[in-house]
Design a protein around this motif. Structure first.
Motif, PDB file in Angstrom:
ATOM      1  N   PHE A 253     -10.339   2.581  -2.652  1.00 24.89           N
ATOM      2  CA  PHE A 253      -9.033   2.513  -3.314  1.00 24.89           C
ATOM      3  C   PHE A 253      -8.011   3.466  -2.694  1.00 24.89           C
ATOM      4  O   PHE A 253      -6.855   3.089  -2.462  1.00 24.89           O
ATOM      5  N   VAL A 254      -8.413   4.698  -2.433  1.00 23.20           N
ATOM      6  CA  VAL A 254      -7.452   5.725  -2.029  1.00 23.20           C
ATOM      7  C   VAL A 254      -6.781   5.424  -0.690  1.00 23.20           C
ATOM      8  O   VAL A 254      -5.550   5.509  -0.584  1.00 23.20           O
ATOM      9  N   PRO A 255      -7.522   5.078   0.385  1.00 25.25           N
ATOM     10  CA  PRO A 255      -6.831   4.855   1.669  1.00 25.25           C
ATOM     11  C   PRO A 255      -5.778   3.755   1.604  1.00 25.25           C
ATOM     12  O   PRO A 255      -4.686   3.909   2.176  1.00 25.25           O
ATOM     13  N   ARG A 256      -6.064   2.645   0.915  1.00 22.73           N
ATOM     14  CA  ARG A 256      -5.085   1.564   0.826  1.00 22.73           C
ATOM     15  C   ARG A 256      -3.859   1.998   0.006  1.00 22.73           C
ATOM     16  O   ARG A 256      -2.748   1.532   0.246  1.00 22.73           O
ATOM     17  N   THR A 257      -4.062   2.913  -0.952  1.00 27.10           N
ATOM     18  CA  THR A 257      -2.950   3.401  -1.755  1.00 27.10           C
ATOM     19  C   THR A 257      -2.080   4.376  -0.974  1.00 27.10           C
ATOM     20  O   THR A 257      -0.856   4.440  -1.174  1.00 27.10           O
TER      21      THR A 257
END
Length: 447
Positions: A253-257
């Motif tokens: 989730f975090v990298p794409r955000t």
């Protein structure tokens, strides 16, 4: 069987029809997830369009920042409970126990969301002044806290419904949510008062609450007992598994955000808007393997002998439907981006074509993670997800700083191709393995 009947039975359309009937759970629930994406995207666009037309830009800006905050904090506060439900519900034969488990996980997520919301409010009010516009006055702050809790709860509930293989119910809840908040926003435009960002945020939170209420009434009509209570003993021996799933969820989730922030840092705000739009369009193509992978995990959890057939069907649909769609998108990328303005086409038209052509490599990635969850290899998959996420951020930073969005897309595509080369053998190995060999492997897994 006559010669004609035998020949007819081997026709491709008949074989596919039989396969579709065998995998109706996969098709129905993945279709519901895609329907949810379409409904929430279309009605979400309508929601913000009405807001922009009816209310001042600063009010809409503060409200959108608050919605982004509650979505982010609520998602992080799920604490792996949603994925745990997908994994464990198929292993519980008693329907009453399944709902006890769902309510227990909802209680954990609610508690974590309340704590996460308080931490965010504290940081925004006292430590990070740039975030203060997202919390507003104290009444709006309380509404934001409620929104964080409701967001985490509804996300876990949606996963629980998917774990029950009741995808149409989560589509129903999300449709209720999208329609109610849009209706409340439209009504707010005719109320004779000075509308602030807190009022807009209230329509969002009220829509989520009412969607849960309407879904509960639907479930009661289907026989859900009002006596369902949480049972904390059901979490014994499962918390470690939940933490493992949560670590993998965060790594995905975090990298794409963070990617839009990288674009804003190394290129420009205009490029960030074009990148966000480009990625939103590309996500409509990639939602097919992503939703199939989520449903694959739910359908095959606790039943490893069914994994091979489910993976083959997911691959068939991802390739048969997704590859032609990605090729078409690559050919019409510039005109599609031009619908949002000439600057969007100039900045991101070529970049969208590049990303669309990487679909064939990227489709293996979500299936790889679904297989890892089913086979109990979540820690190994988390390590790969962290490495892949860091590589994506590094590629976006380097490519964007040297050649704008086109350079970013080229370097990002290179990383995705490498991920495809790594994940494809694992996915194809499951899909092509002989049934007897897979049963032997499943026996070793259970042992």
């Amino acid at each position: 069987m006559t010669v004609y009947e035998g020949t007819s039975a081997t026709r491709p359309d008949r074989r596919f029809g039989r396969a579709a009937r065998r995998h109706v759970d996969l098709l129905t629930n993945s279709g519901s997830l895609m329907g949810t994406t379409v409904v929430t995207s279309v009605l979400g666009f309508a929601y913000w369009w009405v807001a922009a037309r009816a209310f001042p830009a600063d009010v809409v800006g503060s409200a959108s920042a608050a919605v982004s905050a509650l979505t982010l904090v609520g998602t992080l506060s799920m604490f792996g409970m949603g994925t745990l439900l997908i994994s464990e519900l198929p292993r519980l034969p008693d329907p009453a126990r399944r709902w006890n488990f769902i309510v227990t996980c909802l209680l954990v997520a609610t508690t974590a969301a309340a704590a996460g919301g308080l931490i965010y409010v504290g940081l925004a009010r006292f430590a990070i002044p740039g975030l203060r516009h997202s919390i507003g006055s104290w009444p709006m702050t309380l509404m934001l806290l409620l929104g964080v809790v409701v967001t985490a709860t509804t996300l876990v509930l949606d996963d629980g419904l998917l774990g029950l293989m009741s995808g149409p119910l989560q589509l129903l809840r999300n449709t209720y949510f999208a329609l109610i908040k849009l209706a409340l926003l439209g009504a707010l435009a005719f109320v004779p008062l000075a509308v602030g960002p807190g009022h807009l945020l209230a329509t969002w939170v009220a829509g989520a609450l009412l969607s849960v209420l309407l879904l509960t009434l639907s479930l009661r009509r289907r026989g859900l007992s009002a006596a369902v209570r949480p049972d904390r003993s059901m979490l014994r021996g499962r918390l470690v598994q939940a933490l493992e799933h949560n670590a993998l969820n965060l790594a995905l989730f975090v990298p794409r955000t963070v990617q839009p922030l990288v674009v804003a840092a190394v290129i420009s705000p205009a490029a960030t808007a074009a990148f966000y739009t480009m990625y939103m369009i590309f996500s409509f193509v990639t939602m097919l393997p992503n939703n199939l992978a989520t449903t694959l995990f739910a359908a095959a959890a606790g039943n490893m002998t069914a994994l091979r057939a489910k993976v083959r069907m997911a691959l068939l649909l991802s390739v048969g439907l997704g590859v032609p769609a990605s090729v078409v998108l690559a050919l019409v990328a510039r005109p599609v981006m031009g619908l949002f303005g000439p600057d969007y086409a100039n900045l991101a038209g070529t970049a969208l074509s590049i990303l669309a052509l990487t679909y064939s490599a990227l489709l293996f990635r979500p299936l790889y993670f679904a297989i890892a969850r089913v086979r109990g290899r979540v820690p190994r998959a988390s390590v790969f997800a962290v490495i892949a996420g860091l590589a994506e951020l590094g590629a976006a930073w380097y490519g964007g700083s040297h050649d704008g969005l086109t350079g970013l897309a080229l370097w990002l595509a290179g990383v995705w191709v490498l991920q495809g080369l790594y994940t494809a053998p694992a996915v194809l190995g499951v899909a092509l393995r002989r049934p007897d060999a897979w049963k032997h492997a499943a026996g070793r897994h259970r042992a």
